[in-house]
Motif scaffolding. Sequence first.
Motif, PDB file in Angstrom:
ATOM      1  N   GLN A  53       0.757  -1.235   0.009  1.00 38.79           N
ATOM      2  CA  GLN A  53       0.169   0.155   0.210  1.00 38.79           C
ATOM      3  C   GLN A  53       0.721   1.289   0.118  1.00 38.79           C
ATOM      4  OE1 GLN A  53      -3.334   0.009   2.590  1.00 38.79           O
ATOM      5  NE2 GLN A  53      -3.927  -1.981   2.115  1.00 38.79           N
ATOM      6  N   LEU A  74      -7.661  -3.257  -5.751  1.00 41.40           N
ATOM      7  CA  LEU A  74      -7.317  -2.544  -4.756  1.00 41.40           C
ATOM      8  C   LEU A  74      -8.413  -2.632  -3.923  1.00 41.40           C
ATOM      9  CD1 LEU A  74      -5.438   0.561  -6.385  1.00 41.40           C
ATOM     10  CD2 LEU A  74      -4.354  -1.212  -5.205  1.00 41.40           C
ATOM     11  N   PHE A  79      -7.588  -1.500   0.077  1.00 41.32           N
ATOM     12  CA  PHE A  79      -6.534  -0.056  -0.151  1.00 41.32           C
ATOM     13  C   PHE A  79      -7.751   1.205   0.242  1.00 41.32           C
ATOM     14  CE2 PHE A  79      -4.869   3.218  -2.681  1.00 41.32           C
ATOM     15  CZ  PHE A  79      -3.731   3.390  -2.045  1.00 41.32           C
TER      16      PHE A  79
END
Length: 81
Positions: A53, A74, A79
């Motif tokens: 990340q 993601l 994320f």
Amino acid sequence: MALKLRLTRMGSKKKPFYRIVAVNSESRRDGRALDYVGYYNPMTKPADIKIDQEKIRIWMERGAHPSDTVRSLLKQAGFAG
């Protein structure tokens, strides 16, 4: 130079494995990457997704845009950036 976060295919025939890379948008799919930021293995159940990340955040600050597939990966990986 436009930057993208996208997948590059690895693995063998019928057994795909993908790396998530930061790359110049004009280069080939499996061309030279600027940085490796994670991987995606769709052959395992559940699919194995590993993302750095901090590297993703750095490349997005530099102007990299994720491809549609990378954007969905993601989200799956959680994320928040």
